[in-house]
Design an enzyme around this catalytic site. Structure first.
Site, PDB file in Angstrom:
ATOM      1  CG  ASP A  41      -1.994   1.034   1.217  1.00  0.00           C
ATOM      2  OD1 ASP A  41      -1.720   2.181   0.809  1.00  0.00           O
ATOM      3  OD2 ASP A  41      -3.117   0.720   1.611  1.00  0.00           O
ATOM      4  CB  ILE A  42       1.586   3.961  -2.432  1.00  0.00           C
ATOM      5  CG1 ILE A  42       0.208   4.483  -2.817  1.00  0.00           C
ATOM      6  CG2 ILE A  42       2.159   3.000  -3.456  1.00  0.00           C
ATOM      7  CD1 ILE A  42       0.222   5.359  -4.056  1.00  0.00           C
ATOM      8  CD  GLN A 104     -14.770  -0.556  -1.731  1.00  0.00           C
ATOM      9  OE1 GLN A 104     -15.960  -0.688  -1.421  1.00  0.00           O
ATOM     10  NE2 GLN A 104     -14.203  -1.292  -2.671  1.00  0.00           N
ATOM     11  CG  HIS A 110      -8.821  -3.081  -1.635  1.00  0.00           C
ATOM     12  ND1 HIS A 110      -9.880  -2.378  -2.174  1.00  0.00           N
ATOM     13  CD2 HIS A 110      -8.332  -2.312  -0.630  1.00  0.00           C
ATOM     14  CE1 HIS A 110     -10.023  -1.231  -1.531  1.00  0.00           C
ATOM     15  NE2 HIS A 110      -9.100  -1.171  -0.580  1.00  0.00           N
ATOM     16  CG  HIS A 112      -6.708  -2.591   3.758  1.00  0.00           C
ATOM     17  ND1 HIS A 112      -6.003  -1.467   3.394  1.00  0.00           N
ATOM     18  CD2 HIS A 112      -7.957  -2.431   3.253  1.00  0.00           C
ATOM     19  CE1 HIS A 112      -6.797  -0.667   2.696  1.00  0.00           C
ATOM     20  NE2 HIS A 112      -7.992  -1.235   2.599  1.00  0.00           N
TER      21      HIS A 112
END
Length: 147
Positions: A41-42, A104, A110, A112
């Protein structure tokens, strides 16, 4: 008046995860197979925050076909085992948000996987991580995955 259910289930082919799957933008890949992609995750909530996505156009869990749901869980298990090795910790937060009201922000299903305590969890999508550090962590995690 707009039907909120229609808005929630409309898949956008231009979302950032779709662009990653199409190869239009790069990511710090951890793992990939025919049904899933796992990457850093960026904007992590803690060091080592990984996202796992299906290679299916699905906004949330209710849109996901069973074989892709199973594949996401199997990939998540591999990533979690790698996170436990790399970060030398047992506790991994597994979080999945369905819809804007739940938080979201990217409307492609997705999961996490965050190696931290719920009590130390950072704010979602608040700070951009250092790209060199993400690349290093991605390499460490990818090396720790057993297929």
């Amino acid at each position: 008046m707009t039907d909120i259910n229609q808005q929630a289930t409309a898949y956008d082919d231009n979302n950032i995860f779709a662009k990653m799957l199409n190869g239009d933008i790069p990511c710090h890949k951890i793992y990939e197979d025919d049904k899933t992609l796992a990457f850093m995750d960026i904007m992590p909530q803690a060091e080592g925050h990984v996202l796992v996505i299906p290679k299916q156009k699905a906004v949330d869990l209710s849109d996901l076909e069973p074989e892709f749901a199973a594949a996401v869980l199997m990939t998540s298990q591999k990533v979690m085992q790698a996170q436990r090795k790399v970060f030398e910790r047992e506790g991994i937060i597994q979080m999945q948000l369905n819809g804007a009201q739940a938080g979201q922000t990217v409307f492609h299903y997705h999961v996490h996987l965050i190696p931290t305590s719920i009590h130390e969890l950072g704010r979602h999508a608040a700070v951009m991580a250092d790209q060199e550090q993400l690349a290093k962590l991605a390499q460490q995690l990818a090396s720790a995955i057993t297929v």
